[in-house]
Design a protein around this motif. Structure first.
Motif, PDB file in Angstrom:
ATOM      1  N   UNK A  98      -9.704 -55.891  -2.146  1.00 41.31           N
ATOM      2  CA  UNK A  98      -9.499 -57.202  -2.775  1.00 41.31           C
ATOM      3  C   UNK A  98     -10.789 -57.669  -3.462  1.00 41.31           C
ATOM      4  N   UNK A  99     -11.923 -57.437  -2.801  1.00 39.48           N
ATOM      5  CA  UNK A  99     -13.226 -57.810  -3.394  1.00 39.48           C
ATOM      6  C   UNK A  99     -13.451 -57.021  -4.686  1.00 39.48           C
ATOM      7  N   UNK A 100     -13.146 -55.722  -4.656  1.00 32.48           N
ATOM      8  CA  UNK A 100     -13.311 -54.885  -5.848  1.00 32.48           C
ATOM      9  C   UNK A 100     -12.416 -55.401  -6.979  1.00 32.48           C
ATOM     10  N   UNK A 101     -11.152 -55.698  -6.644  1.00 24.79           N
ATOM     11  CA  UNK A 101     -10.191 -56.154  -7.655  1.00 24.79           C
ATOM     12  C   UNK A 101     -10.678 -57.447  -8.314  1.00 24.79           C
ATOM     13  N   UNK A 102     -11.137 -58.388  -7.504  1.00 26.39           N
ATOM     14  CA  UNK A 102     -11.609 -59.668  -8.069  1.00 26.39           C
ATOM     15  C   UNK A 102     -12.800 -59.461  -8.999  1.00 26.39           C
ATOM     16  N   UNK A 103     -13.709 -58.558  -8.633  1.00 24.08           N
ATOM     17  CA  UNK A 103     -14.900 -58.322  -9.460  1.00 24.08           C
ATOM     18  C   UNK A 103     -14.516 -57.755 -10.824  1.00 24.08           C
ATOM     19  N   UNK A 104     -13.405 -56.987 -10.873  1.00 24.06           N
ATOM     20  CA  UNK A 104     -12.972 -56.353 -12.118  1.00 24.06           C
ATOM     21  C   UNK A 104     -11.851 -57.147 -12.790  1.00 24.06           C
ATOM     22  N   UNK A 105     -11.659 -58.411 -12.381  1.00 14.18           N
ATOM     23  CA  UNK A 105     -10.644 -59.301 -12.969  1.00 14.18           C
ATOM     24  C   UNK A 105      -9.242 -58.711 -12.866  1.00 14.18           C
ATOM     25  N   UNK A 106      -8.968 -58.113 -11.700  1.00 18.63           N
ATOM     26  CA  UNK A 106      -7.649 -57.521 -11.446  1.00 18.63           C
ATOM     27  C   UNK A 106      -6.947 -58.323 -10.356  1.00 18.63           C
ATOM     28  N   UNK A 107      -5.600 -58.215 -10.275  1.00 15.90           N
ATOM     29  CA  UNK A 107      -4.886 -58.983  -9.245  1.00 15.90           C
ATOM     30  C   UNK A 107      -5.131 -58.401  -7.854  1.00 15.90           C
ATOM     31  N   UNK A 108      -4.993 -59.229  -6.814  1.00 15.00           N
ATOM     32  CA  UNK A 108      -5.099 -58.732  -5.440  1.00 15.00           C
ATOM     33  C   UNK A 108      -3.681 -58.528  -4.884  1.00 15.00           C
ATOM     34  N   UNK A 109      -3.589 -57.705  -3.833  1.00 12.49           N
ATOM     35  CA  UNK A 109      -2.282 -57.388  -3.255  1.00 12.49           C
ATOM     36  C   UNK A 109      -1.819 -58.521  -2.333  1.00 12.49           C
ATOM     37  N   UNK A 110      -0.510 -58.644  -2.121  1.00 10.29           N
ATOM     38  CA  UNK A 110      -0.039 -59.610  -1.115  1.00 10.29           C
ATOM     39  C   UNK A 110      -0.581 -59.228   0.259  1.00 10.29           C
ATOM     40  N   UNK A 111      -0.776 -60.217   1.116  1.00  8.50           N
ATOM     41  CA  UNK A 111      -1.300 -60.037   2.479  1.00  8.50           C
ATOM     42  C   UNK A 111      -0.569 -58.898   3.214  1.00  8.50           C
ATOM     43  N   UNK A 112      -1.321 -57.969   3.764  1.00  7.56           N
ATOM     44  CA  UNK A 112      -0.734 -56.920   4.606  1.00  7.56           C
ATOM     45  C   UNK A 112      -0.167 -55.722   3.854  1.00  7.56           C
ATOM     46  N   UNK A 113      -0.044 -55.817   2.525  1.00  6.96           N
ATOM     47  CA  UNK A 113       0.627 -54.748   1.774  1.00  6.96           C
ATOM     48  C   UNK A 113      -0.251 -53.495   1.653  1.00  6.96           C
ATOM     49  N   UNK A 114      -1.568 -53.690   1.584  1.00  8.36           N
ATOM     50  CA  UNK A 114      -2.464 -52.526   1.534  1.00  8.36           C
ATOM     51  C   UNK A 114      -2.275 -51.666   2.787  1.00  8.36           C
ATOM     52  N   UNK A 115      -2.327 -52.305   3.960  1.00  3.35           N
ATOM     53  CA  UNK A 115      -2.177 -51.589   5.234  1.00  3.35           C
ATOM     54  C   UNK A 115      -0.787 -50.940   5.310  1.00  3.35           C
ATOM     55  N   UNK A 116       0.244 -51.691   4.881  1.00  2.00           N
ATOM     56  CA  UNK A 116       1.606 -51.172   4.926  1.00  2.00           C
ATOM     57  C   UNK A 116       1.741 -49.935   4.032  1.00  2.00           C
ATOM     58  N   UNK A 117       1.174 -50.006   2.825  1.00  3.25           N
ATOM     59  CA  UNK A 117       1.267 -48.882   1.879  1.00  3.25           C
ATOM     60  C   UNK A 117       0.586 -47.642   2.470  1.00  3.25           C
ATOM     61  N   UNK A 118      -0.571 -47.826   3.098  1.00  2.26           N
ATOM     62  CA  UNK A 118      -1.284 -46.690   3.709  1.00  2.26           C
ATOM     63  C   UNK A 118      -0.490 -46.141   4.883  1.00  2.26           C
ATOM     64  N   UNK A 119       0.140 -47.043   5.658  1.00  2.71           N
ATOM     65  CA  UNK A 119       0.940 -46.601   6.809  1.00  2.71           C
ATOM     66  C   UNK A 119       2.163 -45.819   6.332  1.00  2.71           C
ATOM     67  N   UNK A 120       2.783 -46.249   5.239  1.00  4.59           N
ATOM     68  CA  UNK A 120       3.947 -45.517   4.696  1.00  4.59           C
ATOM     69  C   UNK A 120       3.521 -44.123   4.240  1.00  4.59           C
ATOM     70  N   UNK A 121       2.397 -44.048   3.529  1.00  6.27           N
ATOM     71  CA  UNK A 121       1.927 -42.754   3.021  1.00  6.27           C
ATOM     72  C   UNK A 121       1.578 -41.821   4.183  1.00  6.27           C
ATOM     73  N   UNK A 122       0.821 -42.341   5.169  1.00  9.89           N
ATOM     74  CA  UNK A 122       0.393 -41.499   6.297  1.00  9.89           C
ATOM     75  C   UNK A 122       1.573 -41.160   7.199  1.00  9.89           C
ATOM     76  N   UNK A 123       2.496 -42.112   7.380  1.00  3.96           N
ATOM     77  CA  UNK A 123       3.653 -41.880   8.252  1.00  3.96           C
ATOM     78  C   UNK A 123       4.593 -40.847   7.643  1.00  3.96           C
ATOM     79  N   UNK A 124       4.849 -40.948   6.348  1.00  2.00           N
ATOM     80  CA  UNK A 124       5.769 -40.008   5.696  1.00  2.00           C
ATOM     81  C   UNK A 124       5.176 -38.604   5.677  1.00  2.00           C
ATOM     82  N   UNK A 125       3.846 -38.505   5.602  1.00  2.00           N
ATOM     83  CA  UNK A 125       3.195 -37.186   5.528  1.00  2.00           C
ATOM     84  C   UNK A 125       2.380 -36.877   6.783  1.00  2.00           C
ATOM     85  N   UNK A 126       2.864 -37.378   7.940  1.00  3.51           N
ATOM     86  CA  UNK A 126       2.116 -37.145   9.193  1.00  3.51           C
ATOM     87  C   UNK A 126       2.006 -35.657   9.518  1.00  3.51           C
ATOM     88  N   UNK A 127       2.959 -34.840   9.028  1.00  2.82           N
ATOM     89  CA  UNK A 127       2.855 -33.394   9.278  1.00  2.82           C
ATOM     90  C   UNK A 127       1.709 -32.759   8.479  1.00  2.82           C
TER      91      UNK A 127
END
Ligand SMILES: *Cc1c(COP(=O)(O)O)cnc(C)c1O
Length: 385
Positions: A98-127
């Motif tokens: 979020x800090x990086x996005x703000x510095x580059x004038x980019x939007x930030x993600x909704x609360x919790x979505x970063x963690x959720x997206x990483x959990x989906x990626x890691x969970x789907x490819x846990x093998x």
């Protein structure tokens, strides 16, 4: 709760082929079978979608390719001996993203979505998670300006993507010491610039110096400050830590965050672990942990008189890379006997024990993927084939 759509890959990598890759994963070369994507337009984010890994279709006028609005993160997923898949400190990466996005004038993600997206990626490819000590599934979230336009202004459309890649211990099975060249011509970061955020352009700006160091036989570049070319800052994608020995006391230090240094999650985690009591009573003692400026003159003098005992680099990919030699203005200066020192080795083992679930996790750094999914209202069963 964010709208989540899940489409499992109908043609995942053949298990035998995957097993062969996991036996010897090469950093950044193979990828999981899925990716997560989400688009931003007109001020709001669309659904978070888990889809099969594949190419992105982009216009040649994609703004990120021209003016560089592109930021990223890096974290790892580990499988504990009890089979739990966990991410290491994902909320810390979410905050930095979020800090990086703000510095580059980019939007930030909704609360919790970063963690959720990483959990989906890691969970789907846990093998795809290798289990050897030091190995993990490297998770790479990134965001770029996806609008097709050539105006020099912040984009009106962005794409957030998460991909994953199995990694072995970055520097191989044993822990070889790396050699580092002190760079005195180019600088990585300037006061008021982008050095403190994970902005794609920072890395491109360091490649020329990295190439010169490589041609001279060194593995990495050690950056000095832009104003005086005197204060040690960090490496291309790793922070630097010193171990000093003065009057019988062992002091661990790292340069303070002055705005030109990236605040590494590994750096802050190691500072905390180094200040904790060592769970191993026979471990090497640390008397003090401090963030303080260190000049290159101090480093030269202390390497010569032996009071600078160990130097190491740290970051998500490598965890800890011992620095065995410093090449400075053509002078080769060994650090200690050139091999990984006791504090370097002990801190690396303690952090890896937390990450692999083979030691205590006193700060609660490991976040189980299943927990993140359930907390976000996603049924973990949706990732089962
Ligand atoms: C990513 C990065 C680091 C290390 O950060 P971690 O969160 O520990 O991976 C250090 N310096 C730079 C410039 C980086 O990009």
């Amino acid at each position: 709760m964010h709208d989540v759509r899940i489409q499992l890959n109908p043609h995942p990598t053949d298990p035998l082929e995957r097993a062969a890759i996991l036996e010897r994963p090469v950093f950044g070369e193979s990828f999981g079978d899925h990716m997560v994507t989400m688009s931003w337009r007109d001020g709001s984010w669309g659904p978070l979608e888990l889809v099969p890994f594949g190419p992105l279709a982009l216009s040649p006028a994609t703004l990120a390719l021209h003016y560089g609005q592109s930021v990223f993160e890096a974290l790892k997923a580990y499988r504990a001996p009890d089979g739990t898949t966990s991410l290491f400190r994902p909320s810390t990466n979410a905050d930095r993203f979020a800090t990086s996005a703000r510095r580059l004038a980019m939007p930030t993600l909704p609360e919790g979505v970063f963690e959720l997206a990483c959990a989906l990626a890691a969970g789907a490819d846990r093998d795809w998670i290798p289990t050897a000590h030091g190995a993990a599934l490297y998770v790479r979230p990134f965001m770029f300006a996806s609008e097709a336009h050539l105006s020099v202004r912040p984009a009106r459309e962005y794409r957030f993507v998460v991909i994953s890649s199995p990694v072995a211990s970055y520097f191989g099975d044993h822990l070889p010491a790396i050699s580092v060249a002190v760079e005195t011509a180019d600088v990585r970061a300037t006061p008021g610039g982008t050095g403190a955020v994970k902005f794609a352009g920072n890395y491109a700006a360091g490649f020329a110096a990295h190439g010169r160091a490589g041609a001279a036989g060194q593995d990495q570049v050690l950056w000095l400050d832009a104003t005086e070319r005197r204060w040690v800052e960090e490496l291309n994608a790793m922070n630097v830590v010193f171990v000093w020995h003065h009057d019988g006391r062992t002091v661990v230090s790292t340069p303070p965050l002055t705005g030109t240094i990236l605040e590494g999650v590994t750096r802050s985690s190691l500072l905390e672990l180094a200040a904790d009591p060592d769970p191993d009573p026979a471990g090497p003692g640390i008397d003090e942990v401090v963030e303080r400026p260190t000049s290159i003159d101090q480093v030269r003098a202390a390497l010569a008189d032996g009071s600078l005992r160990e130097v190491f680099a740290c970051g998500t990919a490598a965890v800890i890379a011992p620095i065995g030699t410093l090449v400075d203005g053509g002078v080769v200066r060994p650090v200690g006997d050139g091999r990984p020192g006791p504090i370097t080795t002990a801190l690396r083992r303690r952090l890896l024990d937390v990450q692999h679930g083979t030691g205590p996790d006193p700060h609660g750094w490991m976040r189980p993927v299943e927990r993140i999914l359930i907390d976000a209202g996603v049924d973990p069963g949706a990732l089962e084939r």
